[in-house]
Design an enzyme around this catalytic site. Structure first.
Site, mmCIF file in Angstrom:
data_model
loop_
_atom_site.group_PDB
_atom_site.id
_atom_site.type_symbol
_atom_site.label_atom_id
_atom_site.label_comp_id
_atom_site.label_asym_id
_atom_site.label_seq_id
_atom_site.Cartn_x
_atom_site.Cartn_y
_atom_site.Cartn_z
ATOM 1 N N ARG A 186 2.821 5.606 9.423
ATOM 2 C CA ARG A 186 1.629 4.891 9.846
ATOM 3 C C ARG A 186 1.894 4.591 11.417
ATOM 4 O O ARG A 186 2.864 4.216 11.958
ATOM 5 C CB ARG A 186 1.883 3.443 9.296
ATOM 6 N N ARG A 225 -1.053 -16.143 14.434
ATOM 7 C CA ARG A 225 -2.150 -15.581 15.448
ATOM 8 C C ARG A 225 -3.419 -16.455 15.318
ATOM 9 O O ARG A 225 -3.904 -16.910 14.103
ATOM 10 C CB ARG A 225 -2.687 -14.295 15.389
ATOM 11 N N GLU A 252 -1.202 1.033 1.232
ATOM 12 C CA GLU A 252 -1.453 1.770 2.376
ATOM 13 C C GLU A 252 -0.691 2.833 2.409
ATOM 14 O O GLU A 252 -0.912 4.174 2.916
ATOM 15 C CB GLU A 252 -0.968 0.796 3.467
ATOM 16 N N ASN A 266 6.753 3.300 7.580
ATOM 17 C CA ASN A 266 6.044 2.395 8.426
ATOM 18 C C ASN A 266 7.003 1.524 8.972
ATOM 19 O O ASN A 266 7.881 0.815 8.398
ATOM 20 C CB ASN A 266 5.559 1.540 7.255
ATOM 21 N N HIS A 306 -5.805 -2.395 10.620
ATOM 22 C CA HIS A 306 -5.752 -2.551 9.109
ATOM 23 C C HIS A 306 -6.786 -1.524 8.450
ATOM 24 O O HIS A 306 -6.930 -1.334 7.428
ATOM 25 C CB HIS A 306 -6.156 -3.703 8.554
#
Ligand code: ADP
Length: 396
Positions: free
Chosen positions: A90, A238, A381, A7, A179
């Site tokens: 990923r 964010r 993940e 990743n 996600h």
């Protein structure tokens, strides 16, 4: 089969070596702060645990350090790099091209490159990881697993923005969703746990980035992030949902530079903009010490999540479970409590004692009379990428 999961982020590479199909994690770690002379290299097997601070100039060097440890005669866990048969990557943005895990070919790499503009913070680094891995592990099969793929099932009414049609048709401006690897893993685990394949679940992924997905019968039908990972919930830095007119007001009336506005909305907003802290642990500590701004920020954060729960329960015409996951979702009993308070009209009732307990694996935190189950499900993940890569390679 040994599968190395990579990743690659802007300044980090997270990795795990997983034996499939046994799902045994043989080794895991990360390289952080790539580009600095105080980069951190972590490497953990069941025999050794290493954390070193050293100069790592590039992703290439970072990956070389990881490989050197993996094959080291004392600390390593493989005799040579050829034992690693598959690399699972990923990749954040798969656009409209990729709806499933994909073997990496020159065509696939070009497509991922074309999507740089849509995910400038992620895809270039994902691509670089892929390119490097091909060079360092030329014998291995490379598989790309996309964060957007799980959301390809969004119906048009959830996928389209109400802007002129040609922008969707010609320029593919639409909700992509992100996600997805986590939402897929967590929703599958929840469905297994509920023993209910026909189910209405809301997955709430709260990490550095935050998003929610309405999962109907195992399929993503609505999602809070949009064209880029900027929409929806209040995140670490964010803003999530805002009225887009603010951008024009900032530029046209207050004289802001457009680039600065973009940066502000992505890097200086959300929890850090409201409190000065990016990490929720710091926000919680400040709120406990009486900081009003931090308390309000937690309340705003929870309120936004509540509104999305209401929206998605309506979208699915019902609700079996809400599921908290990722760094904040799994660890912050405080935010879970604020989200679940005064939600009994929807049948959501939190067991406050259970909510404070820490459990390994799936944890039910609702009361006995709650109509909706409230679950904490640790995301994984890397394992999801390994599963998908293994399935693809086994089917060849
Ligand atoms: P990423 O999106 O980078 O994978 P994670 O899922 O690891 O992020 O989540 C990281 C965030 O989780 C941290 O920024 C922090 O705000 C939050 N977090 C981690 N542990 C706790 C905790 N014990 N309590 C509250 N928040 C936590």
């Amino acid at each position: 089969m040994k599968i190395l999961i990579l990743n690659s982020g802007s300044s980090s590479i997270k990795y795990q070596l997983i034996n499939m199909p046994s799902k045994e994690v043989v080794c895991k770690g990360m390289v952080e702060r790539i580009g600095s002379n105080e980069a951190i290299l972590q490497y953990k097997t069941d025999k050794v645990s290493i954390e070193e601070t050293l100069e790592i100039k590039s992703h290439r060097q970072g990956l070389q350090h990881i490989v050197a440890l993996l094959v080291d005669s004392k600390k390593g866990i493989v005799d040579n790099a050829n034992e690693i048969q598959v690399i699972g990557h990923r990749v954040v943005h798969g656009g409209t091209t990729f709806s499933a895990p994909t073997m990496v070919t020159p065509f696939v790499k070009d497509k991922i490159k074309e999507l740089f503009a849509l995910a400038p913070l992620h895809n270039p680094h994902n691509w670089e990881g892929l390119d490097l891995a091909e060079e360092i592990f030329p014998q291995a099969k490379q598989v790309a697993v996309f964060d957007t793929a799980f959301h390809q099932t969004l119906p048009l009414k959830a996928k389209k923005y109400a802007i002129p049609n040609h922008l969707f048709e010609e320029h593919k401006i639409q909700v992509y969703g992100f996600h997805g690897i986590s939402h897929q893993y967590v929703s599958e685990k929840s469905i297994e746990h509920l023993k209910k394949s026909k189910s209405k679940i809301i997955c709430i992924h709260l990490g550095n980035g935050c998003s929610m997905t309405a999962v109907l019968d195992g399929v993503s039908v609505d999602h809070s992030l949009g064209f880029t990972p900027a929409n929806g919930l209040i995140m670490g830095s964010r803003s999530g949902d805002i009225d887009h007119s603010i951008i024009f007001y900032l530029v046209e009336t207050l004289g802001y530079d457009l680039k600065d506005v973009n940066r502000m909305l992505l890097k200086d907003s959300g929890m850090i903009g409201l409190t000065g802290f990016n990490d929720l642990r710091d926000v919680q500590a400040a709120a406990e010490n009486g900081d009003m701004a931090s308390n309000l920020a937690l309340e705003m954060n929870a309120y936004r999540i509540k509104k999305y729960i209401g929206a998605y329960a309506s979208a699915m015409n019902g609700l079996d479970a809400i599921v908290f996951t990722a760094g904040i979702g799994e660890n912050s009993s405080e935010l879970r409590k604020r989200v679940c308070s005064e939600m009994d009209f929807l049948g959501i009732r939190l067991d406050n004692l259970e909510n404070e307990k820490r459990e390994v694996g799936i944890h039910e935190i609702h009361t006995g009379d709650s109509l909706v189950k409230i679950l904490v499900v640790p995301t994984n993940e890397e394992l999801e990428i390994a599963k998908q890569a293994f399935q693809l390679v086994s089917a060849l």
